[in-house]
Enzyme design. Structure first.
Site, short mmCIF file in Angstrom:
data_model
loop_
_atom_site.label_atom_id
_atom_site.label_comp_id
_atom_site.label_asym_id
_atom_site.label_seq_id
_atom_site.Cartn_x
_atom_site.Cartn_y
_atom_site.Cartn_z
N GLY A 1 0.68 -1.40 0.16
CA GLY A 1 -0.12 0.02 0.05
C GLY A 1 0.88 1.22 0.11
O GLY A 1 0.73 2.07 0.79
N ASN B 1 1.07 -2.80 5.37
CA ASN B 1 0.49 -1.58 5.64
C ASN B 1 -0.96 -1.41 4.91
O ASN B 1 -1.76 -0.93 5.41
CB ASN B 1 1.39 -0.42 5.23
CG ASN B 1 0.60 1.02 5.14
OD1 ASN B 1 0.43 1.57 5.85
ND2 ASN B 1 0.42 1.31 3.75
N TYR C 1 -13.26 -3.46 11.39
CA TYR C 1 -12.02 -3.07 11.05
C TYR C 1 -11.25 -3.27 12.36
O TYR C 1 -9.97 -3.73 12.16
CB TYR C 1 -12.02 -1.47 10.66
CG TYR C 1 -10.84 -0.74 10.73
CD1 TYR C 1 -9.93 -0.96 9.41
CD2 TYR C 1 -10.19 0.10 11.65
CE1 TYR C 1 -8.70 0.02 9.55
CE2 TYR C 1 -9.09 0.81 11.84
CZ TYR C 1 -8.41 0.68 10.49
OH TYR C 1 -7.26 1.36 10.46
N ALA C 2 -11.56 -3.13 13.31
CA ALA C 2 -11.01 -3.33 14.77
C ALA C 2 -10.42 -4.65 14.96
O ALA C 2 -9.55 -5.02 15.24
CB ALA C 2 -11.46 -2.68 15.96
N ALA C 3 -11.58 -5.46 14.62
CA ALA C 3 -11.32 -6.83 14.64
C ALA C 3 -10.20 -7.51 13.76
O ALA C 3 -9.23 -8.27 14.18
CB ALA C 3 -12.53 -7.66 14.17
N LYS D 1 -7.53 -5.47 12.90
CA LYS D 1 -6.15 -4.93 13.45
C LYS D 1 -5.90 -5.84 14.73
O LYS D 1 -4.79 -6.16 14.86
CB LYS D 1 -6.43 -3.72 13.51
CG LYS D 1 -6.83 -2.70 12.53
CD LYS D 1 -5.56 -2.91 11.45
CE LYS D 1 -5.65 -1.84 10.31
NZ LYS D 1 -4.40 -2.02 9.56
N1 LIG Z 1 -5.68 6.85 8.50
C1 LIG Z 1 -5.62 6.70 9.76
O1 LIG Z 1 -6.53 7.37 10.46
C2 LIG Z 1 -5.10 5.32 10.63
C3 LIG Z 1 -5.16 5.20 11.89
C4 LIG Z 1 -4.73 3.87 12.26
C5 LIG Z 1 -4.02 3.07 11.36
N2 LIG Z 1 -4.06 3.31 10.13
C6 LIG Z 1 -3.61 2.13 9.27
O2 LIG Z 1 -2.45 2.73 8.58
C7 LIG Z 1 -2.43 2.32 7.29
C8 LIG Z 1 -2.26 2.95 6.21
O3 LIG Z 1 -3.46 3.88 6.25
P1 LIG Z 1 -3.75 5.05 5.47
O4 LIG Z 1 -4.32 5.92 6.36
O5 LIG Z 1 -2.42 5.48 4.72
O6 LIG Z 1 -4.64 4.55 4.29
P2 LIG Z 1 -4.86 5.04 2.67
O7 LIG Z 1 -4.58 6.57 2.57
O8 LIG Z 1 -6.39 4.81 2.45
O9 LIG Z 1 -3.77 4.25 1.84
C9 LIG Z 1 -3.95 2.87 1.73
C10 LIG Z 1 -2.78 2.16 0.93
O10 LIG Z 1 -3.20 0.76 0.83
C11 LIG Z 1 -3.47 0.59 -0.44
N3 LIG Z 1 -4.54 -0.52 -0.46
C12 LIG Z 1 -5.70 -0.24 0.00
N4 LIG Z 1 -6.49 -1.42 -0.29
C13 LIG Z 1 -5.82 -2.31 -1.18
C14 LIG Z 1 -5.74 -3.53 -1.86
N5 LIG Z 1 -6.79 -4.29 -1.76
N6 LIG Z 1 -4.92 -4.06 -2.45
C15 LIG Z 1 -3.69 -3.58 -2.58
N7 LIG Z 1 -3.54 -2.21 -2.01
C16 LIG Z 1 -4.55 -1.80 -1.28
C17 LIG Z 1 -4.05 1.97 -1.26
O11 LIG Z 1 -3.93 1.79 -2.58
P3 LIG Z 1 -5.23 1.43 -3.64
O12 LIG Z 1 -6.32 1.99 -3.00
O13 LIG Z 1 -4.98 2.23 -4.84
O14 LIG Z 1 -5.09 0.06 -3.42
C18 LIG Z 1 -3.07 2.89 -0.54
O15 LIG Z 1 -1.79 2.58 -1.03
C19 LIG Z 1 -3.51 0.91 7.18
O16 LIG Z 1 -3.23 0.00 7.69
C20 LIG Z 1 -4.38 1.57 8.07
O17 LIG Z 1 -5.49 0.78 8.74
C21 LIG Z 1 -4.65 4.50 9.51
#
Ligand SMILES: NC(=O)c1ccc[n+]([C@@H]2O[C@H](COP(=O)([O-])OP(=O)(O)OC[C@H]3O[C@@H](n4cnc5c(N)ncnc54)[C@H](OP(=O)(O)O)[C@@H]3O)[C@@H](O)[C@H]2O)c1
Length: 239
Positions: free
Chosen positions: A8, A83, A149-151, A153
């Site tokens: 990601g 990620n 989602y929490a489950a 993680k």
């Molecule tokens: N943002 C928050 O508030 C937050 C808080 C706590 C934890 N996190 C965690 O941090 C991590 C990154 O989150 P983020 O906020 O950076 O998310 P984001 O901006 O939505 O980016 C997610 C990335 O994952 C890729 N992705 C999503 N679904 C995919 C799939 N099916 N196959 C391949 N790639 C996929 C997306 O690209 P494509 O859509 O092009 O596939 C993108 O590159 C995640 O694990 C999230 O759960 C985020």
């Protein structure tokens, strides 16, 4: 030169991690379902050191193929940052099977399959190998509308702790980071009211940025963290 695989990496936290690992001198491989201009710019700036494919993490065969391609291109995989994830918000009572399946397939099974394929490579050849899973504070603290989602993680955190015990004797470290809400596309649907509530209960008084989490991932996926495994590091401004 170590090789790091980051899932990601097209935007948000994953993109910031890719940038940091390139800056520190790693060869980096990443994938997402679609590309981005930012990632394309990095590819042209770091030609030969950044390997990018488009694929869906819900497809185990595609993950297997990607890991094989990275190993063929770079020779070994030393660090893996799982990620990629999706969040579909909504109360459980009205949630659709398709949304539950999608989160389980990408966040949980996708990360597990990716790590399994990477570990197969690491067992053959890797320098100071590490795996870092990206969890979330909601795994431990809960959040209404994010139960599934929490489950996923919380599942990753259990996976990290068990795998750390399984792979410790082989010298492979496994940790997780649990960020609080970050300013990325994933959290863009947060209502203003919800955002204000989160900021009010956060001792450091703001939402996180990808840059707040990148340093911890850089550290955990380096020999500087050589005696740290099976841990979940919360990065949420004191929550
Ligand atoms: N943002 C928050 O508030 C937050 C808080 C706590 C934890 N996190 C965690 O941090 C991590 C990154 O989150 P983020 O906020 O950076 O998310 P984001 O901006 O939505 O980016 C997610 C990335 O994952 C890729 N992705 C999503 N679904 C995919 C799939 N099916 N196959 C391949 N790639 C996929 C997306 O690209 P494509 O859509 O092009 O596939 C993108 O590159 C995640 O694990 C999230 O759960 C985020």
């Amino acid at each position: 030169m170590p090789t790091s695989l980051v899932s990601g990496g097209s935007r948000g936290l994953g993109l910031a991690v890719v940038e940091r690992l390139l800056e520190r001198g790693d060869r980096v491989a990443t994938f997402s379902r679609s590309g981005s201009e930012s990632l394309a710019r990095l590819v042209s700036r770091h030609s030969g050191r950044l390997f990018v494919e488009t694929l869906d993490a819900a497809d185990p065969a595609a993950l297997r193929g990607f890991v094989d391609h990275v190993a063929a291109a770079f020779g070994s995989i030393d660090h893996c940052v799982a990620n990629a994830a999706i969040a579909r918000e909504g109360v459980l009572a009205t949630s659709a099977d398709a949304d539950i399946d999608a989160m389980l397939a990408v966040n949980l099974r996708g990360s597990i399959v990716l790590v399994r394929e990477v570990v197969r490579q690491m067992l053959v050849q890797a320098e100071h190998p590490s795996i870092t899973l990206v969890s979330s504070v909601v795994a431990a603290q809960g959040s209404p509308g994010l139960a599934v989602y929490a489950a996923t993680k919380a599942g990753l955190e259990g996976f990290a702790r068990s795998l750390a015990r399984e792979l410790g004797p082989r010298g492979i470290r496994v940790n997780a980071v649990a960020p609080g809400f970050l300013e990325t596309e994933l959290s863009a649907s947060l209502s203003e009211e919800h955002r204000v509530r989160i900021v009010r209960r956060t001792p450091l008084g703001r939402l996180g940025m990808p840059a707040d989490v990148v340093g911890a991932i850089d550290f955990l996926s380096s020999p500087r963290a050589g005696f740290i495994t099976g841990q979940v590091l919360t990065i949420a401004g004191g929550v």
